[in-house]
Design a protein around this motif. Structure first.
Motif, PDB file in Angstrom:
ATOM      1  N   ALA A  12       0.437  -1.117   0.124  1.00 43.94           N
ATOM      2  CA  ALA A  12       0.103  -0.058  -0.192  1.00 43.94           C
ATOM      3  C   ALA A  12       0.948   1.680   0.435  1.00 43.94           C
ATOM      4  CB  ALA A  12      -0.484   0.269   1.343  1.00 43.94           C
ATOM      5  N   LEU A  13       2.001   1.310   0.498  1.00 40.59           N
ATOM      6  CA  LEU A  13       2.603   2.592   0.830  1.00 40.59           C
ATOM      7  C   LEU A  13       3.902   2.930  -0.772  1.00 40.59           C
ATOM      8  CD1 LEU A  13       3.933   4.554   2.549  1.00 40.59           C
ATOM      9  CD2 LEU A  13       5.966   3.055   2.991  1.00 40.59           C
ATOM     10  N   GLU A  14       4.053   1.671  -1.399  1.00 41.66           N
ATOM     11  CA  GLU A  14       4.317   1.467  -3.051  1.00 41.66           C
ATOM     12  C   GLU A  14       3.469   2.230  -4.183  1.00 41.66           C
ATOM     13  OE1 GLU A  14       7.424   1.346  -3.687  1.00 41.66           O
ATOM     14  OE2 GLU A  14       8.010   0.527  -1.818  1.00 41.66           O
ATOM     15  N   LEU A  73       3.240   6.303  -5.663  1.00 39.93           N
ATOM     16  CA  LEU A  73       2.591   5.877  -7.226  1.00 39.93           C
ATOM     17  C   LEU A  73       1.736   7.443  -6.919  1.00 39.93           C
ATOM     18  CD1 LEU A  73       2.995   2.640  -8.548  1.00 39.93           C
ATOM     19  CD2 LEU A  73       5.568   4.878  -8.459  1.00 39.93           C
ATOM     20  N   GLU A  74       1.005   6.957  -6.629  1.00 34.46           N
ATOM     21  CA  GLU A  74      -0.127   8.274  -6.460  1.00 34.46           C
ATOM     22  C   GLU A  74      -0.064   9.784  -5.736  1.00 34.46           C
ATOM     23  OE1 GLU A  74      -4.266   6.795  -5.849  1.00 34.46           O
ATOM     24  OE2 GLU A  74      -3.430   4.215  -6.667  1.00 34.46           O
ATOM     25  N   SER A  75       0.812  10.320  -5.417  1.00 35.70           N
ATOM     26  CA  SER A  75       1.204  11.099  -4.761  1.00 35.70           C
ATOM     27  C   SER A  75       2.157  11.841  -5.870  1.00 35.70           C
ATOM     28  CB  SER A  75       1.259  10.858  -3.590  1.00 35.70           C
ATOM     29  OG  SER A  75       0.796  10.179  -2.271  1.00 35.70           O
ATOM     30  N   SER A 126       5.457  14.716  -6.311  1.00 36.39           N
ATOM     31  CA  SER A 126       6.679  14.278  -5.659  1.00 36.39           C
ATOM     32  C   SER A 126       7.119  15.172  -4.880  1.00 36.39           C
ATOM     33  CB  SER A 126       7.835  14.906  -6.843  1.00 36.39           C
ATOM     34  OG  SER A 126       7.271  16.187  -7.160  1.00 36.39           O
ATOM     35  N   ASP A 127       6.162  16.326  -4.419  1.00 36.36           N
ATOM     36  CA  ASP A 127       6.771  16.213  -3.068  1.00 36.36           C
ATOM     37  C   ASP A 127       6.344  15.596  -1.542  1.00 36.36           C
ATOM     38  OD1 ASP A 127       6.655  19.440  -4.241  1.00 36.36           O
ATOM     39  OD2 ASP A 127       4.651  19.389  -4.058  1.00 36.36           O
ATOM     40  N   GLY A 128       6.245  14.990  -2.124  1.00 37.08           N
ATOM     41  CA  GLY A 128       5.731  14.086  -0.692  1.00 37.08           C
ATOM     42  C   GLY A 128       4.456  13.333  -0.674  1.00 37.08           C
ATOM     43  N   LEU A 129       4.252  12.892   0.511  1.00 36.59           N
ATOM     44  CA  LEU A 129       3.124  11.982   0.447  1.00 36.59           C
ATOM     45  C   LEU A 129       2.188  12.512   1.450  1.00 36.59           C
ATOM     46  CD1 LEU A 129       5.156   8.227   1.850  1.00 36.59           C
ATOM     47  CD2 LEU A 129       4.004   9.036  -0.654  1.00 36.59           C
ATOM     48  N   SER A 130       1.413  12.366   1.599  1.00 44.20           N
ATOM     49  CA  SER A 130      -0.143  13.286   2.505  1.00 44.20           C
ATOM     50  C   SER A 130      -0.776  12.098   3.281  1.00 44.20           C
ATOM     51  CB  SER A 130      -0.844  13.595   1.646  1.00 44.20           C
ATOM     52  OG  SER A 130      -0.119  14.621   0.974  1.00 44.20           O
ATOM     53  N   LEU A 131      -0.360  11.520   4.749  1.00 40.46           N
ATOM     54  CA  LEU A 131      -0.867  10.149   5.425  1.00 40.46           C
ATOM     55  C   LEU A 131      -2.516  10.944   6.648  1.00 40.46           C
ATOM     56  CD1 LEU A 131       2.469   8.862   5.865  1.00 40.46           C
ATOM     57  CD2 LEU A 131       0.951   8.054   4.017  1.00 40.46           C
ATOM     58  N   SER A 132      -3.246  10.165   6.748  1.00 40.90           N
ATOM     59  CA  SER A 132      -3.719  10.432   7.975  1.00 40.90           C
ATOM     60  C   SER A 132      -3.429   9.404   9.801  1.00 40.90           C
ATOM     61  CB  SER A 132      -5.286  10.514   7.869  1.00 40.90           C
ATOM     62  OG  SER A 132      -6.679  10.339   8.196  1.00 40.90           O
ATOM     63  N   TYR A 133      -3.351  10.638  10.336  1.00 39.43           N
ATOM     64  CA  TYR A 133      -2.591   9.246  12.009  1.00 39.43           C
ATOM     65  C   TYR A 133      -4.598   9.594  12.255  1.00 39.43           C
ATOM     66  CZ  TYR A 133      -0.671   8.237  15.915  1.00 39.43           C
ATOM     67  OH  TYR A 133      -0.292   7.705  16.929  1.00 39.43           O
ATOM     68  N   ASP A 134      -4.565   8.323  13.219  1.00 38.31           N
ATOM     69  CA  ASP A 134      -4.882   8.222  14.510  1.00 38.31           C
ATOM     70  C   ASP A 134      -4.664   7.082  15.561  1.00 38.31           C
ATOM     71  OD1 ASP A 134      -6.627   9.722  16.396  1.00 38.31           O
ATOM     72  OD2 ASP A 134      -9.126   8.845  15.115  1.00 38.31           O
ATOM     73  N   CYS A 139      -3.219   9.146   2.213  1.00 39.24           N
ATOM     74  CA  CYS A 139      -4.975   9.959   1.758  1.00 39.24           C
ATOM     75  C   CYS A 139      -4.971  10.000   0.444  1.00 39.24           C
ATOM     76  CB  CYS A 139      -4.632  11.349   1.785  1.00 39.24           C
ATOM     77  SG  CYS A 139      -3.985  12.149   3.460  1.00 39.24           S
ATOM     78  N   MET A 140      -3.872   8.993  -0.813  1.00 32.47           N
ATOM     79  CA  MET A 140      -4.720   8.917  -1.755  1.00 32.47           C
ATOM     80  C   MET A 140      -5.283   7.572  -2.315  1.00 32.47           C
ATOM     81  SD  MET A 140      -4.105  12.050  -3.228  1.00 32.47           S
ATOM     82  CE  MET A 140      -3.946  11.544  -5.213  1.00 32.47           C
ATOM     83  N   THR A 141      -4.439   6.202  -1.597  1.00 37.45           N
ATOM     84  CA  THR A 141      -5.288   5.177  -1.733  1.00 37.45           C
ATOM     85  C   THR A 141      -6.167   4.956  -0.788  1.00 37.45           C
ATOM     86  OG1 THR A 141      -3.514   4.825  -0.672  1.00 37.45           O
ATOM     87  CG2 THR A 141      -2.877   4.807  -3.178  1.00 37.45           C
ATOM     88  N   LYS A 142      -6.160   5.103   0.191  1.00 41.07           N
ATOM     89  CA  LYS A 142      -7.148   5.376   1.514  1.00 41.07           C
ATOM     90  C   LYS A 142      -6.542   4.014   2.001  1.00 41.07           C
ATOM     91  CE  LYS A 142      -9.817   9.239   0.392  1.00 41.07           C
ATOM     92  NZ  LYS A 142      -9.011  10.135   1.160  1.00 41.07           N
TER      93      LYS A 142
END
Length: 398
Positions: A198-200, A204-206, A208-216, A240-243
């Motif tokens: 899932a991280l890979e 690919l869908e994010s 080039s600036d970096g990853l957007s992640l949701s945390y709880d 945030c892109m692949t859920k």
């Protein structure tokens, strides 16, 4: 001339052997001697015949068959194949009504069925693993029950109560925990592979600036707002892109085996200890966030944005130990919850409960404001009744 001897007059035992005639204590005669010699000869012949005689199968009594009670979980395809195969000796049909013994292995059973030819056939209710040295590993159904316990998040007491009502034999509490520990490492390996995949995909869908992640994060024991003393906590990070989950963490501040050994003053036995935290339960959330983001960064990924609640401790620890330039965004669910709680707290305001505002009904205004906030946060298509972009509502004398 001696009189002929009547052999038919000799008495036999139930086994078929002739009974020896008791010797007279009186004066012996020729007839008694002759009879004694014949008895000995016949006895020797019967012993030789018994050694060479083929064993004859006797049908067991009906009372020796076991009556199978209750219900069983059966792999129907595998079970039917064994019955259709028939007896291994004569290939004749076998029936469960001729079962002489049942050996239970948790949810699985082995039925010992007697064939008409006299041979005993073993019929299994399901397949089993061949990981042991003798090829007789645990049954598949028992292993799957261990997976079901972890998947459903229930314990052995609930499972045993369910099967007791269904009248199905179940594993003991000790064996249930054994199955859990057996499948636990395999599930962890699958979870790690799934998170890496899932991280890979997220990378690919994010951009080039970096990853957007949701945390709880969450705890097994609910916090009251004043007291957080849960023994364990868990956290997950979602792309945030692949859920999909790209990382997770679990922390525990206690271990039962270590606690018992410490209380007894002895060294704990060798075990898979899961105690990895000595701090407070509230501090688990920022610590797990740091661990997950550190592992993602070590794999060569850039971090851009972190979507989370308004916990300032977590974002401060992340910026201090992982990435100082990471951007923090508020989660819409927590934002709506905090906004709604603030509005409902107005109902407890004593100024609004005075006689001057007795016709004021704050719950209606709160509900209207919540709909407007939900519309702006989530961008839903259905607008609240009476909503307009230029609408401004001012509560009376607030």
């Amino acid at each position: 001339m001696e009189a002929p001897m009547e052999i038919n007059a000799l008495r036999r035992y139930k086994s078929g052997r002739f009974k020896k005639k008791k010797a007279n204590t009186t004066e012996p005669d020729d007839n008694n001697n002759t009879l004694t010699e014949i008895d000995l000869n016949m006895s020797n012949l019967n012993e030789k015949d018994t050694e060479t005689q083929e064993e004859i199968y006797h049908e067991p009594e009906q009372s020796k068959f076991v009556e199978i009670e209750g219900r069983r979980i059966v792999d129907i395809t595998f079970f039917v194949e064994q019955l259709e195969r028939g007896c291994y000796a004569c290939r004749g049909p076998i029936s469960l009504t001729r079962c002489i013994k049942e050996v239970k292995y948790g949810l699985a059973s082995l039925f010992h069925v007697k064939c008409l030819c006299g041979e005993t056939n073993i019929i299994s209710t399901g397949k089993r693993n061949n990981e042991e040295k003798n090829g007789q590993g645990p049954f598949h159904i028992n292993t799957k029950l261990g997976v079901a316990l972890l998947h459903a998040g229930i314990g052995e007491t609930i499972v045993r109560n369910i099967f007791a009502v269904l009248n199905i034999p179940c594993l003991t509490a000790r064996n249930l925990k054994k199955q859990e520990r057996r499948v636990g490492p395999a599930i962890e390996k699958i979870a790690t592979v799934s998170c890496n995949d899932a991280l890979e995909k997220e990378n690919l869908e994010s951009s080039s600036d970096g990853l957007s992640l949701s945390y709880d994060a969450g705890w097994q024991k609910r916090g009251s707002g004043r007291n957080y003393n849960s023994k364990s906590g868990h956290a997950s990070m979602v792309g945030c892109m692949t859920k999909k989950i790209v990382g997770y963490g679990v922390m525990s501040s206690s271990c039962r085996i270590c606690a018992v050994a410490s209380k007894q003053g002895v060294a704990p036995q060798q075990h898979d200890c899961r105690k990895n935290w000595n701090g407070s339960s509230k501090a688990m959330e920022p610590a797990m966030a740091v661990n997950i983001l550190t592992s993602i960064k070590d794999k060569g990924h850039q971090l851009k944005k972190l979507v989370m609640d308004d916990d300032t401790t977590t974002i401060a620890k992340v910026r201090n130990e992982v990435e100082s330039t990471i951007e923090k965004c508020s989660d819409k669910n927590h934002t709506m919850k905090n906004f709604t709680n603030a509005l409902y707290s107005l109902q407890k305001d004593k100024k609004l409960q005075s006689d001057k505002h007795k016709n004021y009904k704050p719950h209606k205004k709160v509900f209207f404001l919540c709909n407007i906030k939900e519309y702006r946060c989530r961008g839903i298509k259905r607008k609240p009744s009476g909503y307009s972009p230029s609408f401004i509502w001012e509560p009376p004398q607030m």
